[in-house]
Design an enzyme around this catalytic site. Structure first.
Site, PDB file in Angstrom:
ATOM      1  CB  ILE A 178      -0.947   0.019   1.220  1.00 27.29           C
ATOM      2  CG1 ILE A 178      -1.884  -1.189   1.167  1.00 27.29           C
ATOM      3  CG2 ILE A 178      -1.734   1.318   1.261  1.00 27.29           C
ATOM      4  CD1 ILE A 178      -2.833  -1.278   2.343  1.00 27.29           C
TER       5      ILE A 178
ATOM      6  CE  LYS B 165      -1.912  26.823   2.189  1.00 30.87           C
ATOM      7  NZ  LYS B 165      -2.789  25.753   2.741  1.00 30.87           N
TER       8      LYS B 165
ATOM      9  CB  THR C  33      -8.636  20.659   6.999  1.00 25.62           C
ATOM     10  OG1 THR C  33      -9.429  19.883   6.095  1.00 25.62           O
ATOM     11  CG2 THR C  33      -9.067  22.113   6.914  1.00 25.62           C
TER      12      THR C  33
END
Length: 549
Positions: free
Chosen positions: A38, A74, A362
Protein backbone atom coordinates in the site's frame (compact mmCIF):
# COMPACT_ATOMS: atom_id res chain seq x y z
CA UNK A 1 -0.44 4.07 31.85
CA UNK A 2 -0.86 1.99 28.70
CA UNK A 3 2.49 0.31 28.04
CA UNK A 4 2.23 -0.66 24.40
CA UNK A 5 0.76 0.99 21.30
CA UNK A 6 0.15 -0.68 17.95
CA UNK A 7 -0.31 1.69 15.01
CA UNK A 8 -1.92 0.04 12.00
CA UNK A 9 -1.12 1.85 8.77
CA UNK A 10 1.76 4.05 7.70
CA UNK A 11 1.67 7.04 5.38
CA UNK A 12 1.52 10.57 6.76
CA UNK A 13 -0.90 9.74 9.57
CA UNK A 14 0.90 6.61 10.76
CA UNK A 15 4.41 8.00 10.81
CA UNK A 16 3.39 11.40 12.17
CA UNK A 17 1.66 9.52 15.00
CA UNK A 18 4.63 7.23 15.60
CA UNK A 19 7.19 10.04 15.67
CA UNK A 20 5.11 12.27 17.96
CA UNK A 21 4.14 9.51 20.41
CA UNK A 22 7.74 8.29 20.55
CA UNK A 23 8.79 11.75 21.75
CA UNK A 24 5.82 12.31 24.06
CA UNK A 25 5.43 8.96 25.81
CA UNK A 26 8.44 7.67 27.68
CA UNK A 27 8.56 3.97 28.52
CA UNK A 28 5.84 3.01 26.02
CA UNK A 29 6.53 0.42 23.32
CA UNK A 30 5.37 1.57 19.87
CA UNK A 31 4.92 -0.77 16.92
CA UNK A 32 3.77 0.33 13.48
CA UNK A 33 2.36 -2.25 11.08
CA UNK A 34 2.38 -1.17 7.47
CA UNK A 35 1.38 -3.26 4.47
CA UNK A 36 4.30 -3.11 2.03
CA UNK A 37 2.07 -3.03 -1.05
CA UNK A 38 0.00 0.00 0.00
CA UNK A 39 1.70 3.16 -1.24
CA UNK A 40 0.88 6.80 -0.60
CA UNK A 41 -0.35 8.67 -3.68
CA UNK A 42 2.01 11.64 -3.96
CA UNK A 43 -0.40 14.39 -4.97
CA UNK A 44 1.41 17.14 -3.11
CA UNK A 45 0.24 18.13 0.33
CA UNK A 46 -0.63 21.60 1.62
CA UNK A 47 -0.87 22.43 5.31
CA UNK A 48 -1.89 24.91 8.01
CA UNK A 49 0.72 27.25 9.44
CA UNK A 50 0.43 25.39 12.75
CA UNK A 51 2.21 22.36 11.24
CA UNK A 52 5.43 24.13 12.28
CA UNK A 53 4.52 23.23 15.87
CA UNK A 54 4.74 19.55 14.94
CA UNK A 55 8.25 19.87 13.57
CA UNK A 56 9.28 22.09 16.48
CA UNK A 57 8.07 19.48 18.95
CA UNK A 58 10.20 16.83 17.25
CA UNK A 59 13.17 19.21 17.25
CA UNK A 60 13.42 19.25 13.45
CA UNK A 61 14.66 22.34 11.64
CA UNK A 62 13.63 23.24 8.12
CA UNK A 63 17.01 22.55 6.53
CA UNK A 64 16.86 19.01 7.94
CA UNK A 65 13.49 17.89 6.60
CA UNK A 66 12.40 20.25 3.80
CA UNK A 67 14.94 19.16 1.15
CA UNK A 68 14.18 15.49 1.87
CA UNK A 69 10.48 16.13 1.19
CA UNK A 70 10.81 18.51 -1.79
CA UNK A 71 9.07 21.01 0.46
CA UNK A 72 8.22 24.63 -0.22
CA UNK A 73 6.54 27.51 1.58
CA UNK A 74 2.86 28.36 1.55
CA UNK A 75 1.82 31.88 2.52
CA UNK A 76 -1.80 31.73 1.42
CA UNK A 77 -4.48 30.10 -0.67
CA UNK A 78 -5.33 31.87 -3.92
CA UNK A 79 -8.97 31.39 -4.88
CA UNK A 80 -9.49 31.78 -8.63
CA UNK A 81 -12.83 32.06 -10.46
CA UNK A 82 -14.97 31.36 -7.41
CA UNK A 83 -17.23 34.26 -8.40
CA UNK A 84 -19.39 34.79 -11.45
CA UNK A 85 -17.24 37.76 -12.48
CA UNK A 86 -14.04 35.71 -12.29
CA UNK A 87 -10.93 37.15 -10.69
CA UNK A 88 -9.09 35.99 -7.59
CA UNK A 89 -8.48 36.74 -3.92
CA UNK A 90 -6.02 35.49 -1.32
CA UNK A 91 -6.72 33.83 2.03
CA UNK A 92 -3.39 34.54 3.78
CA UNK A 93 -1.80 33.37 7.01
CA UNK A 94 -2.08 36.89 8.38
CA UNK A 95 -4.42 38.57 10.84
CA UNK A 96 -5.94 41.96 10.25
CA UNK A 97 -4.22 44.97 11.79
CA UNK A 98 -6.24 46.66 14.53
CA UNK A 99 -6.70 50.43 14.46
CA UNK A 100 -8.44 52.27 17.30
CA UNK A 101 -10.16 49.07 18.36
CA UNK A 102 -11.40 47.92 14.94
CA UNK A 103 -9.92 45.60 12.30
CA UNK A 104 -8.50 46.82 9.02
CA UNK A 105 -11.35 44.99 7.29
CA UNK A 106 -13.90 47.20 9.04
CA UNK A 107 -11.92 50.30 8.08
CA UNK A 108 -11.64 49.00 4.50
CA UNK A 109 -15.43 48.88 4.24
CA UNK A 110 -15.58 52.55 5.20
CA UNK A 111 -12.54 53.95 3.39
CA UNK A 112 -11.27 51.66 0.62
CA UNK A 113 -13.97 49.34 -0.70
CA UNK A 114 -14.31 51.15 -4.03
CA UNK A 115 -10.60 51.82 -4.44
CA UNK A 116 -8.64 48.60 -3.86
CA UNK A 117 -9.28 44.90 -3.24
CA UNK A 118 -9.59 44.14 0.46
CA UNK A 119 -6.79 41.54 0.54
CA UNK A 120 -4.19 43.87 -1.01
CA UNK A 121 -5.33 46.74 1.23
CA UNK A 122 -5.32 44.79 4.49
CA UNK A 123 -2.43 42.33 4.11
CA UNK A 124 1.18 42.30 2.90
CA UNK A 125 1.12 38.63 1.88
CA UNK A 126 -0.78 39.02 -1.44
CA UNK A 127 2.02 41.18 -2.84
CA UNK A 128 4.61 38.59 -1.74
CA UNK A 129 2.60 35.86 -3.43
CA UNK A 130 2.33 37.77 -6.70
CA UNK A 131 6.10 38.33 -6.67
CA UNK A 132 6.83 34.68 -5.71
CA UNK A 133 8.79 35.77 -2.67
CA UNK A 134 10.13 33.62 0.15
CA UNK A 135 8.88 34.44 3.66
CA UNK A 136 12.47 34.28 4.91
CA UNK A 137 15.61 36.20 4.12
CA UNK A 138 18.77 34.31 3.21
CA UNK A 139 20.08 34.83 6.74
CA UNK A 140 17.00 33.05 8.12
CA UNK A 141 15.02 36.06 9.32
CA UNK A 142 11.26 35.86 8.83
CA UNK A 143 9.60 38.84 7.20
CA UNK A 144 7.15 39.19 10.10
CA UNK A 145 9.19 40.52 13.04
CA UNK A 146 6.37 39.76 15.50
CA UNK A 147 7.20 36.04 15.35
CA UNK A 148 10.94 36.20 14.74
CA UNK A 149 11.83 34.42 17.99
CA UNK A 150 9.65 31.46 16.97
CA UNK A 151 11.75 30.81 13.85
CA UNK A 152 15.38 30.99 14.95
CA UNK A 153 17.17 27.74 14.07
CA UNK A 154 18.68 25.94 17.01
CA UNK A 155 16.84 27.94 19.67
CA UNK A 156 14.12 26.51 21.85
CA UNK A 157 10.85 27.88 20.49
CA UNK A 158 8.43 29.47 22.98
CA UNK A 159 5.71 26.90 22.28
CA UNK A 160 5.21 23.67 20.33
CA UNK A 161 1.58 22.82 21.15
CA UNK A 162 -1.68 23.66 19.40
CA UNK A 163 -3.39 24.01 22.77
CA UNK A 164 -1.13 26.88 23.79
CA UNK A 165 -0.61 28.57 20.43
CA UNK A 166 -1.63 32.22 20.31
CA UNK A 167 0.40 33.86 17.52
CA UNK A 168 -0.24 33.64 13.78
CA UNK A 169 2.63 32.04 11.93
CA UNK A 170 3.00 33.73 8.52
CA UNK A 171 3.47 30.59 6.48
CA UNK A 172 2.82 26.88 6.20
CA UNK A 173 4.41 24.26 3.94
CA UNK A 174 3.86 22.28 0.78
CA UNK A 175 5.54 18.87 0.71
CA UNK A 176 5.44 15.43 -0.88
CA UNK A 177 3.41 13.39 1.62
CA UNK A 178 5.08 10.14 0.59
CA UNK A 179 8.56 11.57 1.14
CA UNK A 180 7.50 13.01 4.48
CA UNK A 181 6.29 9.57 5.55
CA UNK A 182 9.65 8.11 4.52
CA UNK A 183 11.53 10.80 6.45
CA UNK A 184 9.46 10.32 9.61
CA UNK A 185 9.79 6.53 9.32
CA UNK A 186 13.55 6.89 9.41
CA UNK A 187 13.32 9.42 12.25
CA UNK A 188 10.98 7.19 14.30
CA UNK A 189 12.69 3.85 13.84
CA UNK A 190 16.04 5.38 14.78
CA UNK A 191 14.41 6.35 18.08
CA UNK A 192 12.93 2.98 18.90
CA UNK A 193 9.68 2.60 16.97
CA UNK A 194 9.39 -0.96 15.72
CA UNK A 195 8.20 -1.31 12.14
CA UNK A 196 6.48 -4.48 10.92
CA UNK A 197 6.11 -4.60 7.14
CA UNK A 198 3.15 -6.92 6.87
CA UNK A 199 -0.50 -7.21 5.98
CA UNK A 200 -3.22 -7.43 8.61
CA UNK A 201 -5.35 -10.51 7.99
CA UNK A 202 -7.60 -10.39 11.06
CA UNK A 203 -8.57 -8.13 13.95
CA UNK A 204 -9.31 -10.23 17.03
CA UNK A 205 -11.71 -8.84 19.63
CA UNK A 206 -12.12 -9.53 23.33
CA UNK A 207 -15.43 -10.39 24.94
CA UNK A 208 -15.98 -6.74 25.88
CA UNK A 209 -15.64 -5.71 22.22
CA UNK A 210 -12.19 -4.15 22.50
CA UNK A 211 -9.26 -5.24 20.34
CA UNK A 212 -7.23 -8.16 21.67
CA UNK A 213 -4.66 -8.33 18.88
CA UNK A 214 -4.20 -8.18 15.15
CA UNK A 215 -3.08 -11.14 13.08
CA UNK A 216 -0.53 -10.42 10.36
CA UNK A 217 0.20 -12.55 7.32
CA UNK A 218 3.87 -13.26 7.99
CA UNK A 219 4.46 -12.19 11.60
CA UNK A 220 1.46 -13.72 13.30
CA UNK A 221 -0.40 -12.03 16.18
CA UNK A 222 0.62 -8.59 17.47
CA UNK A 223 -0.89 -7.41 20.74
CA UNK A 224 -1.06 -4.01 22.38
CA UNK A 225 -2.82 -2.01 25.08
CA UNK A 226 -3.92 0.71 22.66
CA UNK A 227 -4.43 0.48 18.90
CA UNK A 228 -4.27 3.46 16.54
CA UNK A 229 -6.14 3.14 13.24
CA UNK A 230 -4.21 4.93 10.47
CA UNK A 231 -5.65 2.82 7.65
CA UNK A 232 -7.21 5.74 5.78
CA UNK A 233 -10.66 5.63 4.27
CA UNK A 234 -10.83 1.86 4.92
CA UNK A 235 -11.11 2.37 8.67
CA UNK A 236 -9.93 -1.22 9.14
CA UNK A 237 -10.06 -1.15 12.93
CA UNK A 238 -12.50 1.59 13.88
CA UNK A 239 -15.15 1.04 11.20
CA UNK A 240 -14.72 -2.53 9.98
CA UNK A 241 -13.72 -4.37 13.17
CA UNK A 242 -15.38 -2.21 15.84
CA UNK A 243 -18.37 -1.27 13.65
CA UNK A 244 -18.31 2.39 14.63
CA UNK A 245 -20.57 4.19 12.12
CA UNK A 246 -19.41 6.83 9.70
CA UNK A 247 -21.31 10.14 9.47
CA UNK A 248 -21.40 11.41 5.90
CA UNK A 249 -21.23 15.13 5.11
CA UNK A 250 -22.51 14.60 1.56
CA UNK A 251 -25.64 16.64 2.31
CA UNK A 252 -23.58 19.85 2.39
CA UNK A 253 -20.24 18.93 0.77
CA UNK A 254 -20.93 17.41 -2.65
CA UNK A 255 -17.38 16.71 -3.84
CA UNK A 256 -16.51 13.04 -3.40
CA UNK A 257 -13.89 12.32 -6.07
CA UNK A 258 -10.55 13.58 -7.33
CA UNK A 259 -8.16 13.03 -10.21
CA UNK A 260 -4.53 13.91 -9.44
CA UNK A 261 -1.37 14.36 -11.49
CA UNK A 262 2.31 14.90 -10.73
CA UNK A 263 3.75 17.39 -13.22
CA UNK A 264 7.56 17.82 -13.38
CA UNK A 265 8.60 21.44 -13.92
CA UNK A 266 11.78 23.45 -14.30
CA UNK A 267 11.59 25.53 -11.13
CA UNK A 268 14.48 27.76 -12.13
CA UNK A 269 12.80 29.12 -15.23
CA UNK A 270 9.23 28.89 -13.95
CA UNK A 271 9.83 30.09 -10.40
CA UNK A 272 7.89 28.79 -7.41
CA UNK A 273 4.62 30.23 -6.25
CA UNK A 274 4.49 30.42 -2.42
CA UNK A 275 0.80 29.60 -2.23
CA UNK A 276 -1.77 26.94 -2.96
CA UNK A 277 -4.14 27.75 -5.81
CA UNK A 278 -7.77 26.64 -5.74
CA UNK A 279 -9.34 27.25 -9.16
CA UNK A 280 -13.05 26.67 -9.67
CA UNK A 281 -13.97 24.42 -12.62
CA UNK A 282 -17.31 23.13 -13.89
CA UNK A 283 -18.05 20.58 -11.15
CA UNK A 284 -15.65 21.48 -8.34
CA UNK A 285 -12.18 22.97 -8.16
CA UNK A 286 -8.58 22.08 -8.84
CA UNK A 287 -5.58 22.49 -6.57
CA UNK A 288 -2.09 23.52 -7.57
CA UNK A 289 0.63 22.82 -5.00
CA UNK A 290 4.15 23.84 -6.09
CA UNK A 291 6.91 21.57 -4.78
CA UNK A 292 10.63 21.77 -5.43
CA UNK A 293 10.80 20.05 -8.82
CA UNK A 294 7.17 19.39 -9.65
CA UNK A 295 3.60 20.49 -9.27
CA UNK A 296 1.12 18.47 -7.30
CA UNK A 297 -2.21 19.13 -8.92
CA UNK A 298 -5.66 17.62 -8.93
CA UNK A 299 -9.33 18.18 -9.67
CA UNK A 300 -11.77 17.71 -6.78
CA UNK A 301 -15.24 17.16 -8.18
CA UNK A 302 -18.68 15.71 -7.56
CA UNK A 303 -19.43 12.39 -9.22
CA UNK A 304 -23.08 13.46 -9.36
CA UNK A 305 -22.13 15.82 -12.18
CA UNK A 306 -19.06 14.31 -13.88
CA UNK A 307 -17.81 10.81 -14.66
CA UNK A 308 -14.15 9.89 -14.09
CA UNK A 309 -13.37 10.21 -17.79
CA UNK A 310 -15.16 13.55 -18.09
CA UNK A 311 -13.34 14.92 -15.07
CA UNK A 312 -9.95 13.83 -16.36
CA UNK A 313 -10.66 15.26 -19.80
CA UNK A 314 -11.71 18.63 -18.37
CA UNK A 315 -8.70 18.68 -16.06
CA UNK A 316 -6.20 17.86 -18.81
CA UNK A 317 -7.73 20.53 -21.02
CA UNK A 318 -7.31 23.02 -18.20
CA UNK A 319 -3.65 22.04 -17.57
CA UNK A 320 -2.65 21.99 -21.22
CA UNK A 321 0.38 20.28 -22.83
CA UNK A 322 2.54 20.18 -19.70
CA UNK A 323 0.43 17.29 -18.38
CA UNK A 324 0.26 15.24 -21.59
CA UNK A 325 2.71 12.56 -20.44
CA UNK A 326 1.57 12.51 -16.79
CA UNK A 327 -0.34 9.55 -15.41
CA UNK A 328 -3.64 10.31 -13.71
CA UNK A 329 -4.56 8.86 -10.31
CA UNK A 330 -8.27 8.65 -9.56
CA UNK A 331 -9.30 8.88 -5.92
CA UNK A 332 -12.67 8.23 -4.30
CA UNK A 333 -13.02 10.31 -1.15
CA UNK A 334 -15.03 9.53 1.97
CA UNK A 335 -16.33 12.90 3.16
CA UNK A 336 -17.42 13.05 6.78
CA UNK A 337 -16.22 11.64 10.08
CA UNK A 338 -16.40 8.51 12.16
CA UNK A 339 -19.03 9.11 14.84
CA UNK A 340 -16.50 8.52 17.64
CA UNK A 341 -12.80 8.54 16.80
CA UNK A 342 -11.98 6.70 20.05
CA UNK A 343 -13.86 3.44 20.72
CA UNK A 344 -12.81 0.94 23.39
CA UNK A 345 -9.01 0.71 23.05
CA UNK A 346 -8.84 2.01 19.47
CA UNK A 347 -8.20 5.58 18.32
CA UNK A 348 -8.62 6.62 14.68
CA UNK A 349 -6.16 9.21 13.38
CA UNK A 350 -6.21 10.76 9.92
CA UNK A 351 -8.63 9.71 7.17
CA UNK A 352 -10.07 6.92 9.30
CA UNK A 353 -11.18 9.60 11.75
CA UNK A 354 -12.47 12.18 9.30
CA UNK A 355 -11.93 14.13 6.10
CA UNK A 356 -13.75 17.10 4.61
CA UNK A 357 -12.19 17.36 1.10
CA UNK A 358 -8.85 19.11 0.45
CA UNK A 359 -10.22 22.66 0.31
CA UNK A 360 -8.36 24.79 2.90
CA UNK A 361 -5.76 22.03 3.45
CA UNK A 362 -7.15 20.50 6.64
CA UNK A 363 -6.04 16.86 6.26
CA UNK A 364 -2.64 17.18 7.95
CA UNK A 365 -4.12 19.52 10.56
CA UNK A 366 -6.65 16.84 11.58
CA UNK A 367 -3.78 14.36 12.01
CA UNK A 368 -1.75 16.80 14.12
CA UNK A 369 -4.76 17.77 16.22
CA UNK A 370 -5.80 14.15 16.79
CA UNK A 371 -2.29 13.14 17.87
CA UNK A 372 -1.87 16.04 20.28
CA UNK A 373 -5.26 15.41 21.84
CA UNK A 374 -4.44 11.70 22.17
CA UNK A 375 -1.40 12.64 24.24
CA UNK A 376 -3.53 15.04 26.31
CA UNK A 377 -6.10 12.27 26.90
CA UNK A 378 -3.68 9.33 27.08
CA UNK A 379 -5.08 6.55 29.31
CA UNK A 380 -3.67 5.37 32.59
CA UNK A 381 -3.85 1.77 33.74
CA UNK A 382 -7.51 1.66 32.69
CA UNK A 383 -9.32 3.52 29.94
CA UNK A 384 -11.55 6.16 31.51
CA UNK A 385 -14.82 6.63 29.62
CA UNK A 386 -15.09 10.27 30.68
CA UNK A 387 -11.68 10.92 29.13
CA UNK A 388 -12.72 9.09 25.97
CA UNK A 389 -15.88 11.21 25.71
CA UNK A 390 -13.79 14.36 26.08
CA UNK A 391 -11.47 13.25 23.29
CA UNK A 392 -14.36 12.40 20.98
CA UNK A 393 -16.05 15.73 21.60
CA UNK A 394 -12.84 17.66 20.98
CA UNK A 395 -12.12 15.88 17.70
CA UNK A 396 -15.75 16.08 16.54
CA UNK A 397 -15.92 19.82 17.26
CA UNK A 398 -12.80 20.40 15.16
CA UNK A 399 -14.02 18.37 12.17
CA UNK A 400 -17.57 19.72 12.34
CA UNK A 401 -16.24 23.27 12.61
CA UNK A 402 -14.19 22.80 9.46
CA UNK A 403 -17.21 21.27 7.72
CA UNK A 404 -19.24 24.40 8.44
CA UNK A 405 -16.39 26.66 7.30
CA UNK A 406 -16.05 24.79 4.00
CA UNK A 407 -19.81 24.84 3.51
CA UNK A 408 -19.56 28.63 3.69
CA UNK A 409 -17.27 28.60 0.63
CA UNK A 410 -19.99 27.05 -1.47
CA UNK A 411 -23.24 28.44 -0.14
CA UNK A 412 -22.29 32.11 -0.52
CA UNK A 413 -20.79 32.01 -4.01
CA UNK A 414 -22.74 33.67 -6.81
CA UNK A 415 -21.57 31.21 -9.47
CA UNK A 416 -24.49 29.48 -11.18
CA UNK A 417 -23.09 28.71 -14.63
CA UNK A 418 -23.16 24.89 -14.34
CA UNK A 419 -25.45 22.35 -12.66
CA UNK A 420 -22.84 21.81 -9.92
CA UNK A 421 -22.60 25.48 -8.95
CA UNK A 422 -26.37 25.79 -9.08
CA UNK A 423 -26.63 22.80 -6.74
CA UNK A 424 -24.14 24.05 -4.15
CA UNK A 425 -25.88 27.42 -3.97
CA UNK A 426 -29.11 25.62 -3.11
CA UNK A 427 -27.72 23.29 -0.44
CA UNK A 428 -29.86 23.14 2.69
CA UNK A 429 -27.27 24.28 5.20
CA UNK A 430 -27.70 23.74 8.95
CA UNK A 431 -29.71 26.43 10.70
CA UNK A 432 -26.74 27.74 12.66
CA UNK A 433 -24.76 28.23 9.43
CA UNK A 434 -27.68 29.96 7.72
CA UNK A 435 -28.18 32.27 10.70
CA UNK A 436 -24.48 33.13 10.76
CA UNK A 437 -24.41 33.93 7.04
CA UNK A 438 -27.46 36.16 7.44
CA UNK A 439 -25.64 38.08 10.18
CA UNK A 440 -22.34 38.22 8.29
CA UNK A 441 -24.08 39.78 5.31
CA UNK A 442 -24.78 42.71 7.65
CA UNK A 443 -21.77 42.62 9.98
CA UNK A 444 -18.37 41.11 9.26
CA UNK A 445 -17.47 37.91 11.11
CA UNK A 446 -15.52 38.54 14.29
CA UNK A 447 -14.25 36.58 17.27
CA UNK A 448 -17.60 36.87 19.04
CA UNK A 449 -19.89 35.68 16.25
CA UNK A 450 -17.92 32.76 14.80
CA UNK A 451 -17.58 29.17 16.02
CA UNK A 452 -15.85 29.28 19.43
CA UNK A 453 -14.84 25.59 19.37
CA UNK A 454 -11.24 25.06 18.27
CA UNK A 455 -11.12 23.98 14.62
CA UNK A 456 -8.01 25.74 13.34
CA UNK A 457 -9.67 28.76 11.71
CA UNK A 458 -9.83 32.20 13.26
CA UNK A 459 -12.54 34.78 12.70
CA UNK A 460 -10.44 36.66 10.12
CA UNK A 461 -10.64 33.60 7.85
CA UNK A 462 -14.43 33.81 7.84
CA UNK A 463 -14.21 37.51 7.06
CA UNK A 464 -11.77 36.88 4.20
CA UNK A 465 -14.08 34.32 2.61
CA UNK A 466 -17.16 36.53 2.91
CA UNK A 467 -15.38 39.53 1.38
CA UNK A 468 -13.56 37.44 -1.23
CA UNK A 469 -16.82 35.89 -2.40
CA UNK A 470 -18.45 39.30 -2.69
CA UNK A 471 -20.52 39.41 0.50
CA UNK A 472 -19.77 42.90 1.74
CA UNK A 473 -22.09 44.51 4.29
CA UNK A 474 -23.93 47.34 2.55
CA UNK A 475 -22.65 49.86 5.08
CA UNK A 476 -19.61 50.12 7.31
CA UNK A 477 -19.93 50.01 11.07
CA UNK A 478 -21.91 53.03 12.26
CA UNK A 479 -19.48 53.36 15.17
CA UNK A 480 -16.75 54.35 12.69
CA UNK A 481 -18.73 57.26 11.30
CA UNK A 482 -17.87 59.54 14.19
CA UNK A 483 -14.24 58.47 14.46
CA UNK A 484 -11.13 60.14 13.08
CA UNK A 485 -9.85 58.30 9.99
CA UNK A 486 -6.24 59.48 10.35
CA UNK A 487 -4.79 56.35 11.98
CA UNK A 488 -6.65 54.02 9.65
CA UNK A 489 -5.45 55.83 6.52
CA UNK A 490 -1.91 55.72 7.88
CA UNK A 491 -2.26 51.96 8.46
CA UNK A 492 -3.30 51.40 4.82
CA UNK A 493 -0.34 53.48 3.62
CA UNK A 494 1.98 51.44 5.83
CA UNK A 495 0.63 48.14 4.47
CA UNK A 496 1.34 49.32 0.93
CA UNK A 497 4.78 50.67 1.84
CA UNK A 498 5.65 47.50 3.75
CA UNK A 499 4.50 45.31 0.86
CA UNK A 500 6.71 47.20 -1.59
CA UNK A 501 9.69 46.98 0.75
CA UNK A 502 9.32 43.24 1.29
CA UNK A 503 8.94 42.52 -2.41
CA UNK A 504 12.11 44.47 -3.11
CA UNK A 505 14.22 42.88 -0.36
CA UNK A 506 13.09 39.27 0.10
CA UNK A 507 14.62 36.54 -2.09
CA UNK A 508 12.44 34.51 -4.41
CA UNK A 509 11.09 31.27 -3.04
CA UNK A 510 13.26 29.31 -5.48
CA UNK A 511 16.39 31.20 -4.46
CA UNK A 512 15.80 30.71 -0.75
CA UNK A 513 14.88 27.02 -0.99
CA UNK A 514 17.94 26.31 -3.10
CA UNK A 515 19.95 28.02 -0.35
CA UNK A 516 18.26 25.78 2.26
CA UNK A 517 19.06 22.68 0.23
CA UNK A 518 22.73 23.60 0.23
CA UNK A 519 22.64 23.40 4.02
CA UNK A 520 21.09 19.96 3.99
CA UNK A 521 23.27 16.96 4.77
CA UNK A 522 22.51 15.27 1.45
CA UNK A 523 22.64 18.31 -0.78
CA UNK A 524 25.33 18.07 -3.49
CA UNK A 525 27.35 21.26 -3.86
CA UNK A 526 27.37 22.34 -7.50
CA UNK A 527 29.47 25.17 -8.95
CA UNK A 528 26.29 26.87 -10.20
CA UNK A 529 23.53 25.64 -7.87
CA UNK A 530 20.69 27.56 -9.53
CA UNK A 531 21.37 26.45 -13.12
CA UNK A 532 19.66 23.40 -14.60
CA UNK A 533 19.70 22.53 -18.25
CA UNK A 534 16.20 21.13 -18.10
CA UNK A 535 13.59 19.74 -15.75
CA UNK A 536 14.82 16.18 -16.16
CA UNK A 537 18.28 17.08 -14.80
CA UNK A 538 16.69 18.64 -11.73
CA UNK A 539 14.39 15.64 -11.40
CA UNK A 540 17.37 13.25 -11.35
CA UNK A 541 19.02 15.29 -8.60
CA UNK A 542 15.82 15.26 -6.56
CA UNK A 543 15.58 11.49 -6.87
CA UNK A 544 19.20 11.08 -5.81
CA UNK A 545 18.71 13.44 -2.88
CA UNK A 546 15.96 11.26 -1.45
CA UNK A 547 17.74 7.94 -1.61
CA UNK A 548 18.53 6.32 1.77
CA UNK A 549 22.01 6.89 3.11
Amino acid sequence: MAKSIVIVGGGSSGWMTASYLRKALKGVDITLVEAPHIKTIGVGEATFSTIKLFFDYLGLEEHEWMPRCNAAYKLAIKFVNWRKQGGHFYHPFQRYDMVDGYSSAEWWLKLKRNQEAFDYSCFTIPALCDAKRSPRYLDGRVFDEKVQNYFADGDRVPNAFLAEHAVQYPYAYHFDAGLLANFLEEHSTQRGVRKVADEVMEVALKEDGSISHIVTKNNGPISGDLFVDCTGFRGLLINQALKEPFISFSDVLLNDSAVALQVPVDVRSRGMEPFTTATALSAGWCWNIPLYGRLGTGYVYSSQFLSKDEAEAEFRAYLGPMADECKANHIKMRIGRTRNSWVKNCVAIGLSSGFVEPLESTGIFFIQHGIEELVNHFPGAEIDEAVVRSYNQTVAHAIDGVKDFLTLHYCVTDRDDTPFWQAVRNIKVPDHVAESVELWNRRLPNAKNTNPAYHGFESYSYSVMMLGLGHEPATSLPALDGMDDTNALEMFRNVKKRSEYLVSTLPSQFEYLTHVRQRARREPVAPEPYLYDDASQLWRELVALNQPA
